[in-house]
Motif scaffolding. Structure first.
Motif, PDB file in Angstrom:
ATOM      1  N   SER A  31      -9.453  53.867  84.968  1.00 40.01           N
ATOM      2  CA  SER A  31      -8.831  54.600  86.078  1.00 40.01           C
ATOM      3  C   SER A  31      -9.139  53.933  87.403  1.00 40.01           C
ATOM      4  O   SER A  31      -8.281  53.856  88.292  1.00 40.01           O
TER       5      SER A  31
ATOM      6  N   THR B 279     -12.067  59.944  92.118  1.00 36.74           N
ATOM      7  CA  THR B 279     -10.901  59.096  91.856  1.00 36.74           C
ATOM      8  C   THR B 279      -9.893  59.190  92.994  1.00 36.74           C
ATOM      9  O   THR B 279      -9.340  58.174  93.443  1.00 36.74           O
TER      10      THR B 279
ATOM     11  N   MET C 221      -6.555  60.290  85.786  1.00 41.53           N
ATOM     12  CA  MET C 221      -7.884  60.012  85.253  1.00 41.53           C
ATOM     13  C   MET C 221      -8.231  60.966  84.117  1.00 41.53           C
ATOM     14  O   MET C 221      -8.732  60.557  83.062  1.00 41.53           O
TER      15      MET C 221
ATOM     16  N   THR D 129      -6.551  59.967  80.925  1.00 43.01           N
ATOM     17  CA  THR D 129      -7.168  58.824  80.239  1.00 43.01           C
ATOM     18  C   THR D 129      -8.443  59.240  79.523  1.00 43.01           C
ATOM     19  O   THR D 129      -8.711  58.808  78.398  1.00 43.01           O
TER      20      THR D 129
END
Length: 494
Positions: free
Chosen positions: A387, A444, A463, A466
């Motif tokens: 990410s 993030t 994120m 993932t």
């Protein structure tokens, strides 16, 4: 009090690693202003206390409600009751999930209200509810889980091709965020309640897993379909960190109480109402037993309020600020720190220990819990590192990871033991726990906001998606190992 102390201990070990990393970064490469740091510490304390109360509420009220509801649905033996119950249960449990509430608020904030938190909650909860019905029908009619997942992910892929990058990231994140500390135990309890009534014990064991995986797909499809019914064609992502502008330490915690109270009532209110209605219609528990369930909802409500106050007023802003500060260093620094955050977060999640013990018990020790823990930690660490890589490398997009990842995941379902298929897809809900949905999400987004050429809407989300994908691959790899061990044992015994 003993139960509270035990839960408090679990949650402390969940929050402590993140807090230690923040303090380390504060004293080294990313110094914070004193009011911000004190708010973070206070926010961390509130998160610990809030999650402890909330998890007690889940154990005392929510999980028993799930088990009773699952058994009642199965006993009814009527398709229309299964459908109606699935819709209602799926909706109310999804809308109450703390991780989804946090994500919805972040989407509202970043899009400037173009996609409101209310709309996200309604759309995602509806998608989860519909898929929960299909999950019940799978158990009732013995539909193969791997075939059903293949079909649903093909449908998801079609919608994903038509979706904008913004909706794609939000949709897959919603799938991970909605299968958290509340939804996962409730849905697992529902699955167990329904599947235990089967005469075939092996089929019942396998059907205890997989329902979380099916319902989470509904969140993705619902958000991707949402774009078709909105007029939103352009986004102007922005990120305004409100409380950090204040020098007050206590003030921001007081300011967020009205909105948090509203979120709490929307989340827990429908659950309480549903419990009362089902008690009158079907449960008919003794007054003392039902009062205990209601007490659980009180604990859950109080815990959710404290948790959300800590998250919104002190915890997430620091994640954002550190993400922004680290972009001033070389790209590999933020990628490495992302990997470390992923490892310590998943290693500290209380639900991970429940899952690892469960796998070790079911496989009679053939798959060691330490091996599962290492595989999960490495997988989630890689997911967050990827990410970060997506943020710092121009042109790298979310689907570059998700498409091959889910193709591999689906192909593996045809070769691994069916028990591991359900466990692997359910494990995404364990990986995307409260720390992932709060601090690491903010980290993030802060990195995406501060990186030239990155988009907070496209790169700041995705994120969680993932992270939710990686356990599917790692646990199915363990399924391969388990099968090979079984074959070796059969040969040696033969």
């Amino acid at each position: 009090m003993n139960v509270f102390k035990a839960k408090l201990r679990e949650v402390v070990f969940s929050v402590l690693p993140i807090s230690a990393i923040v303090l380390l970064l504060h004293f080294t490469v990313a110094p914070l202003e004193m009011p911000v740091l004190f708010r973070f510490i206070l926010g961390a304390v509130l998160i610990v206390i809030g999650l402890a109360f909330f998890l007690i509420g889940v154990d005392v009220g929510v999980t028993p409600l799930g088990s009773l509801s699952g058994a009642a649905i199965a006993k009814s033996n009527k398709l229309w009751i299964v459908a109606v119950a699935g819709i209602l249960l799926g909706f109310v449990i999804s809308i109450a999930e703390p991780g989804l509430i946090v994500l919805a608020n972040q989407v509202d904030l970043v899009t400037g209200g173009l996609i409101s938190n209310f709309n996200i909650l309604m759309v995602v909860s509806t998608g989860m509810a519909i898929m929960l019905v299909l999950g019940f029908l799978r158990i009732a009619f013995n539909w193969p889980l791997h075939i059903l997942l293949t079909v649903f992910y093909i449908i998801t892929g079609v919608f994903a091709v038509l979706a904008s990058p913004e909706f794609l990231a939000i949709g897959f994140d919603a799938s991970g965020a909605t299968t958290g500390v509340l939804a996962v135990p409730f849905i697992l309890a529902l699955a167990t309640g329904v599947s235990k009534l089967k005469k075939d014990q092996v089929a019942a064991e396998e059907d205890s897993f997989g329902l979380v995986a099916i319902t989470s797909i509904g969140a993705i499809i619902a958000v991707l379909m949402m774009q078709m019914f909105t007029n939103i064609t352009e986004f102007s992502g922005n990120f305004d960190i409100g409380p950090t502008a204040s020098n007050s330490i206590i003030g921001p915690f007081i300011w967020v109480i009205p909105s948090v109270l509203q979120d709490g009532l929307i989340a827990i209110g429908p659950l309480v109402l549903m419990a009362i209605v089902l008690q009158k219609i079907t449960f008919k528990l003794h007054k003392r037993a039902f009062a205990r369930i209601l007490k659980g909802f009180v604990y859950a409500f109080i815990g959710l309020l404290i948790f959300l106050v800590g998250v919104n007023a002190g915890f997430m802003d620091v994640g954002t600020l550190i993400g922004q500060a680290l972009t001033g260093f070389s790209d590999w620094v933020i990628v490495v720190i992302g990997f470390i955050l992923g490892v310590v977060t998943i290693m500290a999640e209380p639900a991970v220990y429940v899952l690892t013990h469960q796998i070790e018990d079911i496989t009679n020790g053939s798959v060691k819990r330490v091996s599962v823990l290492i595989a999960l930690a490495g997988g989630v660490g890689i997911a967050i590192a990827l990410s970060m890589l997506r943020i710092v490398v121009p042109g790298l997009q979310l689907w570059h990871f998700l498409l091959p990842g889910y193709i591999i995941s689906i192909l593996m379902t045809f070769f691994v033991p069916k028990l591991f298929v359900g466990m692997a897809f359910d494990a995404g809900g364990v990986a995307t726990g409260p720390m992932t949905a709060t601090f690491i999400l903010a980290f993030t987004q802060g990195a995406a906001e501060a990186t030239s050429g990155a988009s907070i809407l496209i790169d700041g989300f995705g994120m969680i998606a993932t992270v939710a994908m990686m356990p599917i691959i790692t646990l199915q790899i363990l399924g391969f190992i388990f099968r090979m061990k079984q074959k070796k044992e059969a040969v040696s015994n033969g």
